[in-house]
Design an enzyme around this catalytic site. Structure first.
Site, PDB file in Angstrom:
ATOM      1  N   ASP A  32      38.254  86.455  19.496  1.00 15.34           N
ATOM      2  CA  ASP A  32      38.156  85.477  20.578  1.00 15.34           C
ATOM      3  C   ASP A  32      39.548  85.001  21.018  1.00 15.34           C
ATOM      4  OD1 ASP A  32      36.798  83.962  22.373  1.00 15.34           O
ATOM      5  OD2 ASP A  32      36.103  82.460  20.940  1.00 15.34           O
ATOM      6  N   ASN A  88      27.632  88.987  26.972  1.00 16.15           N
ATOM      7  CA  ASN A  88      28.837  89.206  27.777  1.00 16.15           C
ATOM      8  C   ASN A  88      28.573  89.836  29.152  1.00 16.15           C
ATOM      9  OD1 ASN A  88      31.066  89.943  24.944  1.00 16.15           O
ATOM     10  ND2 ASN A  88      30.730  88.017  26.040  1.00 16.15           N
TER      11      ASN A  88
END
Ligand code: FPP
Length: 249
Positions: A29, A77
């Site tokens: 991330d 996503n």
């Protein structure tokens, strides 16, 4: 790729070789924030993130870790802006094509886990080729979670088991953890001992929900593109200080 200091190519002496995790999983991330801090487009963060992942894979191999799993693209996503999704799909394909020979030479066995049928056909073909070409490699398992969702994985395992039971091929009494695991995408791969998340978020985000049941979790503020061998060394030092009890005293 940045060159690492020579002394980090071998296991740092303050790490106990007997207590190296067998399997490390990473939630990569902070690519977007890394790019934003530099006034670069978000995709540059992903691009740089690939270099970080490549060096981490090599580091895991150098330090005797048997498996590395990376969360490359979640089932959620797809909700990102289309140009970013397109960029990521093209990036995965490009990286696979570019790195495959090196992975073969370095003994990397690559797996992709997730709902792969929804990926672009050309990427699916590249994935199949890479998995087949590296299937006998034994130095390290490299697992890429792509269009992966932990809940979806568990549901598809339940469906497969229920189908077998309804066809009389399986007695519901025989369903146990070992049988269930054989129906997960990760069948045959040991559970992660250490789950690392970069950029400070304290969430599991639908990653390996079943498999991280007893993993040690390490969260660092470092953004993924900056997660180098030194940062990984710190994660392993902290991991080795943990007392893993697996529910026992
Ligand atoms: C999360 O950062 C990162 C991703 C969703 C993509 C990660 C993918 C790679 C590093 C490429 C891997 C390539 C291969 C071939 C395995 P973010 O965009 O959520 O960052 P932010 O939270 O700062 O916005």
């Amino acid at each position: 790729m940045t060159t690492q200091p020579q002394h980090l190519t071998i296991l740092p002496p303050d790490l106990d070789i007997q207590r190296i995790p067998r399997h490390v999983a990473v939630i990569m991330d902070g690519n977007g924030r890394w790019a934003k801090q530099r006034n670069l487009p978000r995709i540059m963060g992903h691009q740089r993130g690939v270099d970080t992942l490549k060096d981490l894979l090599r580091c895991c191999k150098d330090w005797g870790i048997q498996a590395l799993t990376a969360y490359a693209f979640s089932t959620e996503n797809w909700g990102r802006p289309l140009p970013e999704v397109d960029f990521l799909m093209t990036l995965f394909e490009r990286v696979l094509r570019r790195e495959i020979n090196e992975m073969i030479d370095e003994g990397v066995q690559i797996h992709f886990v997730g709902d792969l049928h929804c990926l672009p056909a050309s990427l699916q073909a590249e994935i199949e080729r890479a998995m087949e070409a590296t299937q006998h490699n034994q130095k390290i398992q490299f697992v890429v979670a792509t269009n992966y969702g932990g809940r979806r994985e568990i549901i598809q395992a339940c469906r497969a088991i229920a189908t077998q039971a309804s066809q009389g091929q399986l007695n519901p009494e025989d369903i146990d953890e070992a049988l269930f695991e054989r129906h997960l995408y990760t069948a045959g791969i040991c559970d992660p001992d250490l789950l690392i998340r970069t950029s400070g978020e304290m969430r599991v985000s639908n990653f390996l929900l079943w498999q991280v049941a007893y993993a040690e979790i390490y969260v660092t503020e470092t953004l993924w593109p900056d997660f180098d061998r030194r940062a990984f060394h710190q994660a392993l030092l902290q991991y080795q200080q943990r007392h893993r009890r697996f529910g026992r005293l």
